[in-house]
Design a protein around this motif. Structure first.
Motif, PDB file in Angstrom:
ATOM      1  N   VAL A  11      33.177-141.398  -5.589  1.00 25.93           N
ATOM      2  CA  VAL A  11      34.453-141.951  -6.043  1.00 25.93           C
ATOM      3  C   VAL A  11      34.271-142.712  -7.357  1.00 25.93           C
ATOM      4  O   VAL A  11      35.056-142.563  -8.292  1.00 25.93           O
ATOM      5  N   ALA A  12      33.229-143.514  -7.454  1.00 32.56           N
ATOM      6  CA  ALA A  12      33.007-144.346  -8.643  1.00 32.56           C
ATOM      7  C   ALA A  12      32.696-143.526  -9.888  1.00 32.56           C
ATOM      8  O   ALA A  12      33.048-143.916 -10.997  1.00 32.56           O
ATOM      9  N   ARG A  13      32.070-142.382  -9.724  1.00 33.58           N
ATOM     10  CA  ARG A  13      31.689-141.573 -10.885  1.00 33.58           C
ATOM     11  C   ARG A  13      32.852-140.828 -11.519  1.00 33.58           C
ATOM     12  O   ARG A  13      32.779-140.463 -12.679  1.00 33.58           O
ATOM     13  N   VAL A  14      33.898-140.558 -10.767  1.00 28.77           N
ATOM     14  CA  VAL A  14      34.976-139.714 -11.293  1.00 28.77           C
ATOM     15  C   VAL A  14      36.340-140.398 -11.248  1.00 28.77           C
ATOM     16  O   VAL A  14      37.362-139.743 -11.288  1.00 28.77           O
ATOM     17  N   CYS A  15      36.342-141.703 -11.199  1.00 33.70           N
ATOM     18  CA  CYS A  15      37.616-142.414 -11.031  1.00 33.70           C
ATOM     19  C   CYS A  15      38.370-142.608 -12.349  1.00 33.70           C
ATOM     20  O   CYS A  15      37.775-142.679 -13.410  1.00 33.70           O
ATOM     21  N   THR A  16      39.661-142.687 -12.226  1.00 32.78           N
ATOM     22  CA  THR A  16      40.508-143.077 -13.344  1.00 32.78           C
ATOM     23  C   THR A  16      40.468-144.610 -13.425  1.00 32.78           C
ATOM     24  O   THR A  16      40.014-145.268 -12.477  1.00 32.78           O
ATOM     25  N   PRO A  17      40.955-145.205 -14.509  1.00 33.94           N
ATOM     26  CA  PRO A  17      40.988-146.677 -14.567  1.00 33.94           C
ATOM     27  C   PRO A  17      41.760-147.301 -13.397  1.00 33.94           C
ATOM     28  O   PRO A  17      41.330-148.308 -12.838  1.00 33.94           O
ATOM     29  N   ASP A  18      42.872-146.685 -13.008  1.00 35.16           N
ATOM     30  CA  ASP A  18      43.639-147.200 -11.873  1.00 35.16           C
ATOM     31  C   ASP A  18      42.826-147.109 -10.576  1.00 35.16           C
ATOM     32  O   ASP A  18      42.799-148.044  -9.777  1.00 35.16           O
ATOM     33  N   GLN A  19      42.153-145.991 -10.362  1.00 36.70           N
ATOM     34  CA  GLN A  19      41.334-145.826  -9.169  1.00 36.70           C
ATOM     35  C   GLN A  19      40.151-146.793  -9.174  1.00 36.70           C
ATOM     36  O   GLN A  19      39.756-147.284  -8.121  1.00 36.70           O
ATOM     37  N   ALA A  20      39.624-147.073 -10.356  1.00 36.51           N
ATOM     38  CA  ALA A  20      38.515-148.037 -10.449  1.00 36.51           C
ATOM     39  C   ALA A  20      38.958-149.390  -9.908  1.00 36.51           C
ATOM     40  O   ALA A  20      38.228-150.042  -9.150  1.00 36.51           O
ATOM     41  N   GLU A  21      40.148-149.784 -10.273  1.00 33.44           N
ATOM     42  CA  GLU A  21      40.681-151.076  -9.827  1.00 33.44           C
ATOM     43  C   GLU A  21      40.990-151.061  -8.329  1.00 33.44           C
ATOM     44  O   GLU A  21      40.622-151.966  -7.599  1.00 33.44           O
ATOM     45  N   ARG A  22      41.670-150.027  -7.868  1.00 33.77           N
ATOM     46  CA  ARG A  22      42.126-149.968  -6.474  1.00 33.77           C
ATOM     47  C   ARG A  22      41.046-149.542  -5.489  1.00 33.77           C
ATOM     48  O   ARG A  22      41.054-149.971  -4.335  1.00 33.77           O
ATOM     49  N   MET A  23      40.112-148.679  -5.936  1.00 33.10           N
ATOM     50  CA  MET A  23      39.185-148.074  -4.989  1.00 33.10           C
ATOM     51  C   MET A  23      37.722-148.437  -5.203  1.00 33.10           C
ATOM     52  O   MET A  23      36.957-148.467  -4.236  1.00 33.10           O
ATOM     53  N   VAL A  24      37.329-148.687  -6.449  1.00 28.65           N
ATOM     54  CA  VAL A  24      35.909-148.934  -6.722  1.00 28.65           C
ATOM     55  C   VAL A  24      35.576-150.420  -6.648  1.00 28.65           C
ATOM     56  O   VAL A  24      34.588-150.797  -6.013  1.00 28.65           O
ATOM     57  N   ARG A  25      36.362-151.247  -7.258  1.00 33.59           N
ATOM     58  CA  ARG A  25      36.074-152.688  -7.213  1.00 33.59           C
ATOM     59  C   ARG A  25      35.989-153.226  -5.780  1.00 33.59           C
ATOM     60  O   ARG A  25      35.140-154.066  -5.497  1.00 33.59           O
ATOM     61  N   PRO A  26      36.840-152.756  -4.857  1.00 33.44           N
ATOM     62  CA  PRO A  26      36.698-153.217  -3.465  1.00 33.44           C
ATOM     63  C   PRO A  26      35.362-152.824  -2.815  1.00 33.44           C
ATOM     64  O   PRO A  26      34.919-153.480  -1.877  1.00 33.44           O
ATOM     65  N   ILE A  27      34.731-151.782  -3.310  1.00 37.72           N
ATOM     66  CA  ILE A  27      33.402-151.431  -2.802  1.00 37.72           C
ATOM     67  C   ILE A  27      32.429-152.553  -3.147  1.00 37.72           C
ATOM     68  O   ILE A  27      31.717-153.076  -2.288  1.00 37.72           O
ATOM     69  N   VAL A  28      32.425-152.915  -4.424  1.00 38.15           N
ATOM     70  CA  VAL A  28      31.479-153.910  -4.923  1.00 38.15           C
ATOM     71  C   VAL A  28      31.687-155.261  -4.249  1.00 38.15           C
ATOM     72  O   VAL A  28      30.726-155.955  -3.903  1.00 38.15           O
ATOM     73  N   SER A  29      32.933-155.632  -4.022  1.00 41.59           N
ATOM     74  CA  SER A  29      33.225-156.925  -3.402  1.00 41.59           C
ATOM     75  C   SER A  29      32.955-156.912  -1.893  1.00 41.59           C
ATOM     76  O   SER A  29      32.976-157.962  -1.249  1.00 41.59           O
TER      77      SER A  29
END
Length: 190
Positions: free
Chosen positions: A100-118
């Motif tokens: 998910v993190a490798r192919v995300c759009t900026p919106d997906q990065a905010e909604r889907m990737v940042r919650p992974i890291v946190s």
């Protein structure tokens, strides 16, 4: 801590040692009960979140640790020596997170990737063990049926699931950017 095949960096050795420590301290005491009862290893996964392991394969660009595949192998191996169940779920989380993190759009990065890291999101790949005896693991076999899985995400405690065939594992490693993105999106759409 090199085994002769891969000379490990000091950072890789540190990750392996940290994982071994957490595995001994947090996973080992519950491993036999987890296996005996077939329960989901929530406590072990929470320990990995607390200790900062959740974003291991997410890029620094998205706030992750961006560690190597070898580091990932060392970490999951150390965890598996004390609790294979926790290690397997963690490995599946890393696989889905990275994809998910490798192919995300900026919106997906905010909604889907940042919650992974946190540590606010638990991702997984679809899979099941048809020959297994069951418990919650057997119930999670619904992952093989995308519509049913979607209906049961809340019930299983999964925030996001990536469905892909085994051949899809190679998609994030395609060298051509455009082709890699297209392949990953195709597998995610599937």
């Amino acid at each position: 801590m090199a085994d002769g095949f891969f000379p490990l960096t000091s950072k890789q050795q540190e990750w392996a040692a940290r994982a071994a420590d957490i595995a001994q301290r947090e996973l080992a005491p519950r491993a036999a009960e987890t296996d005996r009862t077939g329960t989901f290893p929530s406590d072990g996964l929470e320990a990995l979140k607390r200790e900062g392991f959740w974003g291991l394969r997410v890029s620094r660009e998205h706030g992750g640790l961006e560690e190597s595949l070898l580091t990932t192998v060392l970490v999951t191996e150390a965890l598996a020596k004390r609790c294979a169940s926790t290690s397997l779920y963690y490995k599946m989380h890393l696989e889905a997170s990275e994809l998910v993190a490798r192919v995300c759009t900026p919106d997906q990065a905010e909604r889907m990737v940042r919650p992974i890291v946190s540590g606010d999101a638990f991702y997984t790949v679809a899979g099941s063990e048809a020959a297994g005896r069951g418990g919650r693991f057997a119930q999670n076999a619904t992952a093989m049926f995308p519509k049913l899985l979607h209906e049961r995400l809340d019930q299983t405690g999964i925030d996001f699931a990536v469905l892909y065939p085994t051949a899809g594992l190679g998609a994030p490693h395609i060298r051509e950017d455009e082709l890699r993105r297209a392949a990953c999106r195709a597998f995610n759409t599937f």
